[in-house]
Design an enzyme around this catalytic site. Structure first.
Site, PDB file in Angstrom:
ATOM      1  N   ASP A 164       0.876  -1.175   0.000  1.00  0.00           N
ATOM      2  CA  ASP A 164       0.000   0.000   0.000  1.00  0.00           C
ATOM      3  C   ASP A 164       0.918   1.230   0.000  1.00  0.00           C
ATOM      4  O   ASP A 164       2.129   1.110  -0.250  1.00  0.00           O
ATOM      5  CB  ASP A 164      -0.980  -0.034   1.185  1.00  0.00           C
ATOM      6  CG  ASP A 164      -0.286   0.120   2.543  1.00  0.00           C
ATOM      7  OD1 ASP A 164       0.970   0.170   2.592  1.00  0.00           O
ATOM      8  OD2 ASP A 164      -0.996   0.190   3.556  1.00  0.00           O
ATOM      9  N   CYS A 169       3.086  -3.380   4.002  1.00  0.00           N
ATOM     10  CA  CYS A 169       2.243  -2.253   4.426  1.00  0.00           C
ATOM     11  C   CYS A 169       2.934  -1.612   5.631  1.00  0.00           C
ATOM     12  O   CYS A 169       4.117  -1.860   5.864  1.00  0.00           O
ATOM     13  CB  CYS A 169       0.804  -2.692   4.714  1.00  0.00           C
ATOM     14  SG  CYS A 169       0.582  -3.814   6.108  1.00  0.00           S
ATOM     15  N   THR A 194       2.574  -1.933   8.978  1.00  0.00           N
ATOM     16  CA  THR A 194       2.970  -2.891  10.008  1.00  0.00           C
ATOM     17  C   THR A 194       3.170  -4.303   9.459  1.00  0.00           C
ATOM     18  O   THR A 194       3.729  -5.156  10.157  1.00  0.00           O
ATOM     19  CB  THR A 194       1.873  -3.001  11.087  1.00  0.00           C
ATOM     20  OG1 THR A 194       0.655  -3.388  10.422  1.00  0.00           O
ATOM     21  CG2 THR A 194       1.664  -1.683  11.803  1.00  0.00           C
ATOM     22  N   GLY A 195       2.642  -4.564   8.283  1.00  0.00           N
ATOM     23  CA  GLY A 195       2.609  -5.929   7.747  1.00  0.00           C
ATOM     24  C   GLY A 195       1.383  -6.692   8.243  1.00  0.00           C
ATOM     25  O   GLY A 195       1.056  -7.769   7.736  1.00  0.00           O
ATOM     26  N   GLY A 226      -2.023  -5.799   8.381  1.00  0.00           N
ATOM     27  CA  GLY A 226      -3.200  -5.792   7.502  1.00  0.00           C
ATOM     28  C   GLY A 226      -2.994  -6.681   6.292  1.00  0.00           C
ATOM     29  O   GLY A 226      -3.891  -7.462   5.922  1.00  0.00           O
ATOM     30  N   HIS A 278       9.096 -24.721   8.182  1.00  0.00           N
ATOM     31  CA  HIS A 278       8.004 -25.387   8.902  1.00  0.00           C
ATOM     32  C   HIS A 278       6.624 -25.094   8.317  1.00  0.00           C
ATOM     33  O   HIS A 278       5.747 -25.949   8.368  1.00  0.00           O
ATOM     34  CB  HIS A 278       7.999 -24.950  10.372  1.00  0.00           C
ATOM     35  CG  HIS A 278       9.145 -25.512  11.168  1.00  0.00           C
ATOM     36  ND1 HIS A 278       9.154 -25.564  12.544  1.00  0.00           N
ATOM     37  CD2 HIS A 278      10.332 -26.055  10.759  1.00  0.00           C
ATOM     38  CE1 HIS A 278      10.288 -26.112  12.968  1.00  0.00           C
ATOM     39  NE2 HIS A 278      11.031 -26.403  11.900  1.00  0.00           N
ATOM     40  N   ARG A 290       6.929   0.330   8.543  1.00  0.00           N
ATOM     41  CA  ARG A 290       7.051   1.272   9.658  1.00  0.00           C
ATOM     42  C   ARG A 290       7.654   0.583  10.888  1.00  0.00           C
ATOM     43  O   ARG A 290       7.790   1.202  11.947  1.00  0.00           O
ATOM     44  CB  ARG A 290       5.676   1.860  10.005  1.00  0.00           C
ATOM     45  CG  ARG A 290       5.137   2.769   8.912  1.00  0.00           C
ATOM     46  CD  ARG A 290       3.705   3.204   9.202  1.00  0.00           C
ATOM     47  NE  ARG A 290       3.219   4.127   8.173  1.00  0.00           N
ATOM     48  CZ  ARG A 290       1.937   4.390   7.950  1.00  0.00           C
ATOM     49  NH1 ARG A 290       1.001   3.815   8.687  1.00  0.00           N
ATOM     50  NH2 ARG A 290       1.569   5.235   6.999  1.00  0.00           N
ATOM     51  N   HIS A 306       5.703 -31.531   9.010  1.00  0.00           N
ATOM     52  CA  HIS A 306       5.162 -30.193   8.736  1.00  0.00           C
ATOM     53  C   HIS A 306       4.124 -30.242   7.618  1.00  0.00           C
ATOM     54  O   HIS A 306       3.167 -29.473   7.613  1.00  0.00           O
ATOM     55  CB  HIS A 306       6.300 -29.233   8.394  1.00  0.00           C
ATOM     56  CG  HIS A 306       7.326 -29.153   9.478  1.00  0.00           C
ATOM     57  ND1 HIS A 306       7.052 -28.636  10.728  1.00  0.00           N
ATOM     58  CD2 HIS A 306       8.615 -29.574   9.526  1.00  0.00           C
ATOM     59  CE1 HIS A 306       8.120 -28.731  11.490  1.00  0.00           C
ATOM     60  NE2 HIS A 306       9.089 -29.297  10.789  1.00  0.00           N
TER      61      HIS A 306
HETATM   62  C1  RB5 Z   1      -1.961   2.484   6.671  1.00  0.00           C
HETATM   63  O1  RB5 Z   1      -2.001   3.663   7.400  1.00  0.00           O
HETATM   64  C2  RB5 Z   1      -1.769   1.289   7.578  1.00  0.00           C
HETATM   65  O2  RB5 Z   1      -2.904   1.084   8.332  1.00  0.00           O
HETATM   66  C3  RB5 Z   1      -1.420   0.057   6.773  1.00  0.00           C
HETATM   67  O3  RB5 Z   1      -0.285   0.305   6.010  1.00  0.00           O
HETATM   68  C4  RB5 Z   1      -1.123  -1.194   7.570  1.00  0.00           C
HETATM   69  O4  RB5 Z   1      -0.180  -0.959   8.561  1.00  0.00           O
HETATM   70  C5  RB5 Z   1      -2.283  -1.930   8.049  1.00  0.00           C
HETATM   71  O5  RB5 Z   1      -2.185  -2.966   8.696  1.00  0.00           O
END
Ligand code: RB5
Length: 151
Positions: free
Chosen positions: A11, A68, A70-71, A73, A101, A112, A136
Site C-alpha cells: 500500500d 504495508c 505494520t505488515g 493488515g 516449517h 514502519r 510439517h
Molecule cells: C496504513 O495507514 C496502515 O494502516 C497500513 O499500512 C497497515 O499498517 C495496516 O495494517
C-alpha cells in the site's frame, strides 16, 4: 533461486520499501511482478493483497511479498485466500522457519516497523530456505482443512 516467479505489492505505507525490494530482487537475478501501489498516495492494502494472492492462486507466480505499514493488515488479508500461507516477519530467523516449517508462500513486512536492510535480510533468508516437509506437511494439510470453515 533465479527461476522463482515472485510477486510483490504494497500500500502507500509500504511503497518506498517495496520499490527498494524490487531493486534488491532484480539484483538477485529475479524479475518480480510488481502489483503496485505505484505511489505513496493513500491506498487500501486489501486491494493489493488480493491482486497478489489471486496471481499466486492462479500459478502465475510461485510466491509473493506484501508490504504495508505494520505488515499486519496485509498478512490478515492474504491469509483469507485459499492456499495462501502468509507469514509476517520482522527478523530473518522467523523467515527461515516460516519456509521450513510453514512453507509460507507469502511474506508480509512492516515498513514502519523494520528498516530496508532488515527487510532485505528477511527476504534473502526466506528465499534461501526450503520447506522441510514430513511432519510439517501433515500439519499444513490440517490447516488446509480449515479453509472454508472446517473443524
Ligand atoms: C496504513 O495507514 C496502515 O494502516 C497500513 O499500512 C497497515 O499498517 C495496516 O495494517
Amino acid at each position: 533461486m533465479s527461476n522463482i516467479k515472485i510477486a510483490i505489492a504494497s500500500d502507500h505505507a509500504g511503497f518506498s520499501l517495496k520499490e527498494e525490494l524490487v531493486l534488491f530482487l532484480t539484483g538477485k537475478g529475479l524479475t518480480p511482478g510488481n502489483f503496485g501501489a505505484f505511489s505513496a498516495e493513500s491506498a487500501d492494502y486489501p486491494i493489493y493483497a488480493k491482486k497478489l494472492c489471486i496471481n499466486i492462486q492462479n500459478c502465475e507466480f510461485d510466491c509473493g511479498i506484501l508490504v504495508c505499514g505494520t505488515g499486519l493488515g496485509m498478512s490478515i488479508a492474504a491469509n483469507k485466500f485459499k492456499g495462501i500461507r502468509c507469514a509476517l516477519c520482522s527478523e530473518p530467523v522467523s523467515a527461515v522457519l516460516a519456509k521450513q516449517h510453514n512453507n509460507a508462500n507469502v511474506l508480509a513486512l512492516g515498513a514502519r516497523i523494520i528498516g530496508a536492510d532488515m527487510a532485505k535480510a528477511i527476504v534473502g533468508a526466506w528465499l534461501g530456505a526450503e520447506f522441510s516437509g514430513a511432519r510439517h506437511e501433515i500439519r499444513l494439510r490440517m490447516i488446509s482443512g480449515f479453509e472454508g470453515g472446517g473443524e
